[in-house]
Write a protein that holds these residues in place. Structure first.
Motif, PDB file in Angstrom:
ATOM      1  N   VAL A 113       0.878  -1.170   0.000  1.00 24.49           N
ATOM      2  CA  VAL A 113       0.000   0.000   0.000  1.00 24.49           C
ATOM      3  C   VAL A 113       0.915   1.219   0.000  1.00 24.49           C
ATOM      4  O   VAL A 113       1.721   1.390   0.898  1.00 24.49           O
ATOM      5  N   ILE A 160       4.972  -2.229   8.401  1.00 19.84           N
ATOM      6  CA  ILE A 160       4.558  -0.842   8.178  1.00 19.84           C
ATOM      7  C   ILE A 160       5.771   0.069   8.361  1.00 19.84           C
ATOM      8  O   ILE A 160       6.528  -0.090   9.310  1.00 19.84           O
ATOM      9  N   LEU A 163      -5.791  -0.340   0.314  1.00 17.73           N
ATOM     10  CA  LEU A 163      -5.672  -1.497   1.201  1.00 17.73           C
ATOM     11  C   LEU A 163      -6.414  -2.698   0.606  1.00 17.73           C
ATOM     12  O   LEU A 163      -5.898  -3.822   0.596  1.00 17.73           O
ATOM     13  N   GLN A 188      -7.477   5.561   0.662  1.00 18.14           N
ATOM     14  CA  GLN A 188      -6.563   4.748   1.457  1.00 18.14           C
ATOM     15  C   GLN A 188      -7.107   3.329   1.599  1.00 18.14           C
ATOM     16  O   GLN A 188      -6.378   2.348   1.461  1.00 18.14           O
ATOM     17  N   LEU A 230       3.077  -1.689   4.080  1.00 20.29           N
ATOM     18  CA  LEU A 230       2.415  -0.384   4.067  1.00 20.29           C
ATOM     19  C   LEU A 230       3.468   0.696   4.254  1.00 20.29           C
ATOM     20  O   LEU A 230       4.201   0.703   5.246  1.00 20.29           O
ATOM     21  N   PRO A 275       1.229   4.638   5.718  1.00 14.90           N
ATOM     22  CA  PRO A 275      -0.140   4.550   5.216  1.00 14.90           C
ATOM     23  C   PRO A 275      -1.053   5.668   5.710  1.00 14.90           C
ATOM     24  O   PRO A 275      -2.078   5.925   5.104  1.00 14.90           O
ATOM     25  N   TYR A 334      -1.190   6.220  -2.056  1.00 18.48           N
ATOM     26  CA  TYR A 334      -2.209   5.256  -2.473  1.00 18.48           C
ATOM     27  C   TYR A 334      -2.000   4.697  -3.869  1.00 18.48           C
ATOM     28  O   TYR A 334      -2.312   3.540  -4.114  1.00 18.48           O
ATOM     29  N   GLN A 370       2.282   5.183  -0.124  1.00 20.35           N
ATOM     30  CA  GLN A 370       2.042   6.351   0.713  1.00 20.35           C
ATOM     31  C   GLN A 370       0.943   7.250   0.142  1.00 20.35           C
ATOM     32  O   GLN A 370       0.068   7.697   0.859  1.00 20.35           O
TER      33      GLN A 370
END
Lengths: 287, 359
Positions: B102, B211, B166, B162, B179, B182, B106, B104
């Motif tokens: 995912v 993440i 995802l 966002q 991610l 995110p 999108y 930053q």
């Protein structure tokens, strides 16, 4: 913020006759007059001229109206061939130019290679010199290569004139496609070719269409080179117009100008809708 | 949000009990990367257990995004190995890795609808139309965006974009979810909600997740474990609680939470000159009206209201200290007694030990 500005503008309109507003409307008026005189004026004259019989000074309108000039043009056998030639060369030019220039545009946008800037700038060279000088040297070369009065020769001349549009505009469009949109497609499992077909190309398409339209019009209006290389074997609409202007009254030239403008205007209107409605016009969150 | 598990039916699912636990998750060994002659990642080891959520936390330029991009396959490491569920992936391109990312910002494709965006990975896997539709709708339901399936990304809000991003990652049933910052493009309120949503979905589906973030609060509240990174290395890799209570280095102590950083040593509750660095958490600076063991008279210099507590700067004879006070209202100029309950001592950036004083 926008609402504030709007209400401020509205209150200014309600308050009449300040010096500011007088100057402003005077400038706007002047601008409108200039636009009418220099842009709409000639077009209007052209429109009236195409239907005019006698038109003597100092009358503002023609003395009598006629459709005779349209008949002259339409009955002229050479014209049909010229229209056919123009409609043959313009799309072919766009196609060939796209095949040659679009890969180059992608390379300019996405890869750093030695001489990149030099090649990019040197594409302007064809537009930097007086066209006629270029065509004369080109003609010398074409005689040697036996390309005079040939389809290939004319095609080369037409494509030359479109290289700048077909490279620079799509290069900018390709460069504007954010890298991480391509990366996201890779991450989703797409091969490099698939990324190009599904993400890069659709997103750059509005720019490519603009370039194609400009190339089409450039080819459609190209007269000097075509005349030099192609006449008299291949007459297109603009080259035919030269001989019409020389051999007939000005009314015939007016009629022919209008005919010549029809495809351009139609294409512009068609492209206009697509470009303004395209994805590039939509705001999306990209850093 | 309705949570059910439409994705765990497939045998490829990470929650599938068939794989032995020891082989699951992510394992990075000896990862090294230089760019333009500068070492970005220096011999990095990291192992993430199956179903675990790990944050790479650090200031900008610490190499956390570079690490994530190497895991995803957008950057090739100079050396080192990356294993996902026991499979070496470092030689594979991003399109062949079992991870989904995912981005930053999108990175939704603006020319496709939400459903097309989410369905694209399935289309690439040549899944039938009917099955694609079913899976896309299931995953959009999971992120509560089914009503937006025919909208273009530009027409929906940042938080919704966002969640589409995802969903596009989840629909691939990745063995590893990545991610990149995110939540950084969302406003503060939404950020808290979305991070809870992400955590909830991650735990429901049991996806191994990494993440990248620079926000310690975000990392603390979502992660099973946090790897604090600095200058291309992992400074400390432990649970959020341990990170705060027992920072191994001065960098971690400063980066996580807030700290009074003073040069010297703590002797009988007093700060004396010395070569070491003292780290005192504001909540370990105790203020009281009456003298108590280890307390020294102090004057309140500045009070910063912070909502449910006050940040109080007090001047003692030996140092200026910052404290958090939640019980009473303090005001500048007020006389008080300040004692240090606990201090960490660092030498050459490493933790030497803890010294208690007051009480």
């Amino acid at each position: 913020m926008a609402i504030n500005a709007g209400s401020r503008a509205a209150s200014r309109i309600r308050r009449p006759l300040t010096l500011d507003s007088i100057v402003r409307s005077a400038l706007v008026g002047l601008f409108v007059v200039l636009m009418v005189v220099f842009i709409l004026g000639p077009l209007l004259w052209l429109g009236v001229r195409a239907f005019a019989g006698n038109w003597t000074f100092p009358h503002l309108l023609p003395d009598d109206w006629t459709l005779r000039w349209w008949q002259v043009v339409i009955n002229d056998g050479a014209l049909g061939i010229a229209v056919q030639n123009s409609l043959f060369f313009a799309p072919l030019t766009v196609l060939v130019s796209a095949i040659i220039c679009l890969p180059a545009a992608y390379a300019f946008a996405r890869f750093e290679f030695p001489g990149r800037r030099f090649f990019l700038i040197s594409l302007f060279a064809t537009n930097a010199f007086p066209k006629m000088g270029l065509f004369v040297t080109l003609a010398a070369l074409f005689y040697a290569l036996n390309l005079m009065n040939s389809v290939l020769g004319i095609l080369v001349v037409h494509v030359l004139g479109t290289v700048v549009f077909m490279t620079w505009i799509p290069a900018a469009a390709f460069a504007a496609v954010p890298r991480n949109l391509e990366e996201a497609a890779r991450d989703a499992g797409a091969s490099k070719l698939r990324v190009f077909a599904s993400v890069t190309l659709p997103m750059a398409l509005p720019g490519i269409i603009v370039a194609a339209v400009m190339s089409f019009l450039a080819s459609f209006d190209e007269a000097q080179g075509t005349y030099l290389v192609g006449a008299p074997a291949f007459m297109t609409m603009p080259t035919q117009m030269y001989s019409l202007v020389l051999n007939y009254p000005t009314q015939v030239a007016a009629v022919f100008s209008i005919l010549l403008a029809i495809p351009s205007v139609a294409l512009m209107l068609a492209a206009h809708k697509h470009i303004l409605g395209g994805q590039l016009a939509e705001g999306f969150q990209i850093k | 949000m309705t949570i059910h598990e439409p994705l765990t039916e497939s045998p490829a699912s990470p929650t599938n009990p068939g794989t032995p636990a020891s082989r699951g998750g992510l394992s990075i060994r000896g990862l090294h990367k230089s760019l333009g002659g500068r070492t970005i990642i220096d011999n990095l080891d990291l192992s993430v257990k199956e179903g675990e959520l790990v944050s790479l936390l650090g200031p900008s330029g610490c190499g956390k995004t570079t690490t994530l991009r190497m895991i995803a396959g957008f950057l090739e490491p100079d050396s080192g190995s990356i294993e996902v569920e026991g499979q070496e992936v470092s030689h594979l391109g991003a399109e062949n890795r079992p991870s989904a990312m995912v981005f930053q910002n999108y990175a939704l494709w603006p020319h496709m609808t939400v459903a097309k965006n989410v369905g694209f990975p399935l289309k690439l896997r040549k899944m039938s139309k009917a099955q694609t539709k079913e899976r896309v709708e299931a995953v959009l339901e999971l992120v509560s965006l089914l009503h937006h399936k025919d909208s273009k990304p530009a027409r929906i809000s940042g938080g919704e974009q966002q969640r589409v991003a995802l969903a596009r990652a989840l629909v691939q049933e990745p063995k590893l979810l990545l991610l990149d910052e995110p939540l950084s493009n969302l406003d503060a309120k939404l950020r808290v909600k979305v991070r809870e949503d992400i955590r909830k979905i991650q735990q429901e589906l049991g996806i191994t997740t990494v993440i990248v973030t620079h926000d310690q609060e975000e990392a603390m509240s979502m992660s099973d474990r946090i790897a604090v990174m600095n200058a291309g290395r992992i400074e400390q890799y432990s649970t959020p609680e341990a990170l705060y209570a027992r920072p191994e280095t001065e960098f971690v102590a400063t980066f996580i939470g807030s700290m009074n950083r003073l040069a010297g040593s703590l002797v009988d509750g007093l700060i004396t000159e010395g070569p070491d660095i003292l780290g005192i958490r504001p909540e370990d600076v105790v203020l009281a009206d009456a003298p108590f063991a280890g307390a020294v008279p102090a004057t309140v210099e500045r009070v910063v209201p912070r909502g449910h507590f006050q940040e109080v700067y007090v001047r003692r004879a030996d140092a200026q200290l910052r404290s958090f006070v939640s019980s009473e209202l303090m005001h500048p100029g007020q006389r008080t007694y300040a004692g240090i309950r606990k201090a960490m001592t660092f030498r050459d950036g490493r933790l030497l030990g803890e010294a208690g004083a007051a009480r």
